[in-house]
Design a protein around this motif. Structure first.
Motif, PDB file in Angstrom:
ATOM      1  N   ALA A 100       0.778  -0.992   0.138  1.00 14.48           N
ATOM      2  CA  ALA A 100       0.076   0.108   0.020  1.00 14.48           C
ATOM      3  C   ALA A 100       0.517   1.253   0.018  1.00 14.48           C
ATOM      4  O   ALA A 100       0.659   2.158  -0.717  1.00 14.48           O
ATOM      5  CB  ALA A 100      -0.953   0.014   1.186  1.00 14.48           C
ATOM      6  N   ARG A 101       1.815   1.256   0.697  1.00 16.51           N
ATOM      7  CA  ARG A 101       2.787   2.440   1.103  1.00 16.51           C
ATOM      8  C   ARG A 101       3.422   2.751  -0.476  1.00 16.51           C
ATOM      9  O   ARG A 101       3.521   3.802  -1.000  1.00 16.51           O
ATOM     10  CB  ARG A 101       3.769   2.291   1.880  1.00 16.51           C
ATOM     11  N   CYS A 102       3.906   1.769  -1.210  1.00 19.78           N
ATOM     12  CA  CYS A 102       4.479   1.836  -2.501  1.00 19.78           C
ATOM     13  C   CYS A 102       3.308   2.263  -3.383  1.00 19.78           C
ATOM     14  O   CYS A 102       3.779   3.293  -4.306  1.00 19.78           O
ATOM     15  CB  CYS A 102       4.911   0.521  -3.156  1.00 19.78           C
ATOM     16  N   GLY A 103       2.260   1.972  -3.431  1.00 24.25           N
ATOM     17  CA  GLY A 103       1.065   2.325  -4.304  1.00 24.25           C
ATOM     18  C   GLY A 103       0.679   3.663  -3.979  1.00 24.25           C
ATOM     19  O   GLY A 103       0.675   4.671  -5.107  1.00 24.25           O
ATOM     20  N   TRP A 104       0.808   4.108  -2.893  1.00 27.62           N
ATOM     21  CA  TRP A 104       0.684   5.581  -2.662  1.00 27.62           C
ATOM     22  C   TRP A 104       1.352   6.535  -2.975  1.00 27.62           C
ATOM     23  O   TRP A 104       1.293   7.660  -3.555  1.00 27.62           O
ATOM     24  CB  TRP A 104       0.159   5.960  -1.048  1.00 27.62           C
ATOM     25  N   THR A 105       2.773   5.960  -2.869  1.00 25.56           N
ATOM     26  CA  THR A 105       4.017   6.846  -3.215  1.00 25.56           C
ATOM     27  C   THR A 105       4.016   6.864  -4.688  1.00 25.56           C
ATOM     28  O   THR A 105       4.394   8.123  -5.385  1.00 25.56           O
ATOM     29  CB  THR A 105       5.249   6.055  -2.759  1.00 25.56           C
ATOM     30  N   ILE A 133      -6.495   7.253 -12.403  1.00 24.71           N
ATOM     31  CA  ILE A 133      -6.913   6.218 -13.259  1.00 24.71           C
ATOM     32  C   ILE A 133      -5.983   5.303 -13.647  1.00 24.71           C
ATOM     33  O   ILE A 133      -5.934   3.961 -13.475  1.00 24.71           O
ATOM     34  CB  ILE A 133      -7.481   6.749 -14.442  1.00 24.71           C
ATOM     35  N   ILE A 134      -4.844   6.061 -14.186  1.00 30.22           N
ATOM     36  CA  ILE A 134      -3.753   5.077 -14.594  1.00 30.22           C
ATOM     37  C   ILE A 134      -2.863   4.423 -13.550  1.00 30.22           C
ATOM     38  O   ILE A 134      -2.595   3.328 -13.823  1.00 30.22           O
ATOM     39  CB  ILE A 134      -2.837   6.188 -15.492  1.00 30.22           C
ATOM     40  N   ILE A 135      -2.507   5.294 -12.386  1.00 29.89           N
ATOM     41  CA  ILE A 135      -1.601   4.763 -11.491  1.00 29.89           C
ATOM     42  C   ILE A 135      -2.306   3.499 -10.793  1.00 29.89           C
ATOM     43  O   ILE A 135      -1.831   2.564 -10.270  1.00 29.89           O
ATOM     44  CB  ILE A 135      -0.877   5.690 -10.857  1.00 29.89           C
ATOM     45  N   PHE A 136      -3.384   3.958 -10.061  1.00 28.24           N
ATOM     46  CA  PHE A 136      -4.236   2.912  -9.446  1.00 28.24           C
ATOM     47  C   PHE A 136      -4.501   1.686 -10.439  1.00 28.24           C
ATOM     48  O   PHE A 136      -4.663   0.454  -9.822  1.00 28.24           O
ATOM     49  CB  PHE A 136      -5.319   3.482  -8.555  1.00 28.24           C
ATOM     50  N   THR A 137      -4.954   1.767 -11.481  1.00 31.82           N
ATOM     51  CA  THR A 137      -5.127   0.640 -12.456  1.00 31.82           C
ATOM     52  C   THR A 137      -3.889  -0.293 -12.418  1.00 31.82           C
ATOM     53  O   THR A 137      -3.822  -1.572 -12.274  1.00 31.82           O
ATOM     54  CB  THR A 137      -5.413   1.378 -13.953  1.00 31.82           C
ATOM     55  N   GLY A 138      -2.647   0.369 -12.606  1.00 29.52           N
ATOM     56  CA  GLY A 138      -1.353  -0.252 -12.521  1.00 29.52           C
ATOM     57  C   GLY A 138      -1.360  -0.939 -11.279  1.00 29.52           C
ATOM     58  O   GLY A 138      -1.050  -2.202 -11.066  1.00 29.52           O
ATOM     59  N   ALA A 139      -1.409  -0.114 -10.247  1.00 30.19           N
ATOM     60  CA  ALA A 139      -1.424  -0.997  -8.656  1.00 30.19           C
ATOM     61  C   ALA A 139      -2.392  -2.197  -8.568  1.00 30.19           C
ATOM     62  O   ALA A 139      -1.817  -3.179  -8.003  1.00 30.19           O
ATOM     63  CB  ALA A 139      -1.471   0.129  -7.759  1.00 30.19           C
ATOM     64  N   LEU A 140      -3.841  -1.894  -8.848  1.00 25.91           N
ATOM     65  CA  LEU A 140      -4.636  -3.016  -8.831  1.00 25.91           C
ATOM     66  C   LEU A 140      -4.300  -4.280  -9.520  1.00 25.91           C
ATOM     67  O   LEU A 140      -4.561  -5.173  -9.277  1.00 25.91           O
ATOM     68  CB  LEU A 140      -5.934  -2.342  -9.046  1.00 25.91           C
ATOM     69  N   ARG A 141      -3.908  -3.834 -10.860  1.00 23.01           N
ATOM     70  CA  ARG A 141      -3.526  -5.063 -11.474  1.00 23.01           C
ATOM     71  C   ARG A 141      -2.206  -6.069 -11.151  1.00 23.01           C
ATOM     72  O   ARG A 141      -2.363  -7.009 -11.261  1.00 23.01           O
ATOM     73  CB  ARG A 141      -3.219  -4.659 -13.037  1.00 23.01           C
ATOM     74  N   GLY A 142      -1.322  -5.018 -10.379  1.00 22.05           N
ATOM     75  CA  GLY A 142      -0.415  -5.742  -9.636  1.00 22.05           C
ATOM     76  C   GLY A 142      -0.774  -6.832  -8.762  1.00 22.05           C
ATOM     77  O   GLY A 142       0.121  -7.593  -8.486  1.00 22.05           O
ATOM     78  N   ALA A 143      -1.865  -6.422  -8.139  1.00 23.22           N
ATOM     79  CA  ALA A 143      -2.520  -7.127  -7.102  1.00 23.22           C
ATOM     80  C   ALA A 143      -3.208  -8.340  -7.564  1.00 23.22           C
ATOM     81  O   ALA A 143      -3.665  -9.267  -6.967  1.00 23.22           O
ATOM     82  CB  ALA A 143      -3.279  -6.256  -6.238  1.00 23.22           C
ATOM     83  N   GLY A 144      -3.537  -8.207  -8.920  1.00 23.33           N
ATOM     84  CA  GLY A 144      -4.524  -9.334  -9.376  1.00 23.33           C
ATOM     85  C   GLY A 144      -5.861  -8.817  -9.451  1.00 23.33           C
ATOM     86  O   GLY A 144      -6.953  -9.521  -9.722  1.00 23.33           O
TER      87      GLY A 144
END
Length: 474
Positions: free
Chosen positions: A325-330, A387-398
């Motif tokens: 989560a910290r990495c995603g927010w950063t 939209i772009i960055i959280f899409t990447g974070a969520l996809r990284g989580a599956g």
């Protein structure tokens, strides 16, 4: 099995350092890709055809072509997202052999889907262009320009899938080297195919896409070379290079929702483009040129999305969801700042940016239509970053299903209905009759896009804040 030293899973570094280590190669790579795309637009805008009346037709055709070429990367998501997520999980858990198996299956899938898409694409291309409502002769020109891209598609699929696996392992430098090299190589290739040289004939505007297709083909071969030799602990091996149904199902289980999401975006963007094309060649050209410059924001955000995907996946694999989560927010914070700066550039420099592609007096209507929309989208950069960055974070989580649902909400319930309302003088509702539209032209279409981005940005911010993605099983 131990993790190779060059894989970026060093938790002793701060989230800012880890994001930067992964993002800067992608940021450079995306800058080079953008430069190549802008060069293509510059060529189309600055070299008058023998018949000056065709100038706007070529530019309108290129706008549609670049939309469809971008859709190819959306199709590649069918393999790449699942590959990144699984490789990252296995690397985070120290299971490098399983990460290797995923990589081999990813390339097999890339070859299969690449060949299939080329065959179907060449067959159905005229029908697809007809749906986009380009005026003649722009429709014929678009078909001619797209044929080389579709013909060599398998190499681009291999290129993107291999890079996705290496990104999951925390190694983003090959992506920078390959895609950045493709972008740099693309410029002289486009020049040569456009103008001709020695025994090479001049292909004219079709040479723009032919140069790009050849460049990506070389990029795909370079990625194969990286993986055959071995990189970041990943390598293609004869014993592993055969279909393994269980792993293929795992890749597709993550990738299919992401691909549906990406292809839904592509389909809706093309639908949106068809509404713009109806407004005339000047509006279509202005739209394409403004979208080209908007790529400064979009592609910089994509760099931080790539970092977020890898770090979220690796930390979940290491059973450290709080660090994920910290990495995603950063990544979101850093990407938002970068994109906000881009937005400031759009607002202040819109006219000279568009004049670069439209230097002739007869192109003034294109500039007049493009400046307001480029300035409008400047204010959408924070929402687009979410939209772009959280899409990447969520996809990284599956977590690939929520982005798909958000896409449908944004496009089908917000953007497209508003685009019809804002751009049409009347709207036919069939048996319900007609209603009066606002008839705002191109700026109306971009207001519809702006409202969509604002609402979807809020949805993605809420989803990542909820933390539900931490419990997704891949």
């Amino acid at each position: 099995m131990s993790i190779p030293e060059n894989i970026n899973v060093d938790s002793s570094r701060s989230p800012v350092e880890r994001v930067l280590l992964l993002a800067w190669p992608v940021l450079l790579q995306q800058a080079l890709i953008l430069a190549a795309g802008l060069y293509d637009r510059w060529v189309a805008g600055n070299y008058l055809p023998s018949d000056e009346n065709l100038h706007s037709s070529y530019q309108a055709a290129l706008s549609t072509v670049q939309y469809l070429a971008w859709s190819i990367s959306c199709f590649a998501v069918l393999v790449s997202v699942g590959s990144t997520a699984l490789v990252a999980r296995f690397i985070g858990a120290g299971e490098v052999e399983d990460a290797n198996r995923v990589t081999n299956q990813s390339i097999i899938l890339a070859i299969f889907f690449g060949i299939l898409a080329s065959l179907v694409g060449l067959w159905k291309l005229p029908d697809l262009i007809a749906l986009l409502k380009l005026d003649p002769p722009s429709d014929r020109l678009a078909i001619e320009m797209l044929q080389p891209v579709i013909l060599f598609l398998v190499f681009q699929m291999i290129e993107l899938s291999g890079i996705a696996c290496l990104t999951g392992a925390g190694d983003t430098k090959p992506g920078m080297l390959v895609l950045g090299g493709v972008a740099v190589f693309n410029i002289p290739m486009v020049y040569l195919f456009f103008h001709g040289f020695w025994i090479l004939p001049a292909f004219g505007h079709q040479g723009i896409t032919l140069g790009t297709a050849v460049s990506h083909s070389i990029g795909g071969l370079v990625v194969l070379t990286f993986l055959i030799k071995g990189r970041a602990g990943l390598s293609l091996q004869r014993r592993l290079f055969k279909p393994q149904i269980i792993l293929i199902k795992r890749i597709l289980r993550v990738s299919i929702p992401a691909a549906i999401d990406s292809l839904s975006v592509a389909a809706c963007q093309l639908w949106f483009l068809s509404l713009v094309n109806v407004l005339g060649k000047e509006a279509a050209t202005a739209h394409g040129n403004a979208i080209g410059w908007e790529g400064l924001g979009y592609l910089s955000g994509q760099a931080f999305a790539t970092a977020a995907a890898a770090l979220v996946g690796q930390n979940l694999g290491a059973r450290n969801p709080n660090e994920a989560a910290r990495c995603g927010w950063t990544a979101f914070a850093m990407g938002s700042i970068c994109m906000a700066v881009m937005g400031l550039v759009f607002y202040l420099c819109a006219e000279p940016m568009l004049r670069l592609f439209n230097p002739y007096p007869h192109q003034q209507p294109v500039i007049d239509a493009g400046v307001p929309v480029l300035r409008l989208v400047a204010f959408a950069m924070p929402a687009l970053a979410a939209i772009i960055i959280f899409t990447g974070a969520l996809r990284g989580a599956g977590d690939t299903r929520m982005p798909m649902v958000a896409t449908w909400i944004g496009f089908l319930l917000i953007r497209m209905p508003l685009a019809y309302l804002f751009t049409r003088s009347t709207i036919d509702l069939g048996s319900l009759g007609t209603i009066k539209g606002w008839n705002l032209g191109l700026i109306g279409a971009w207001w519809a896009m702006f409202i969509d981005l604002a609402i979807r940005g809020a949805l993605f911010f809420w989803r990542f804040s909820s933390g539900r993605w931490k419990k997704v099983v891949v």
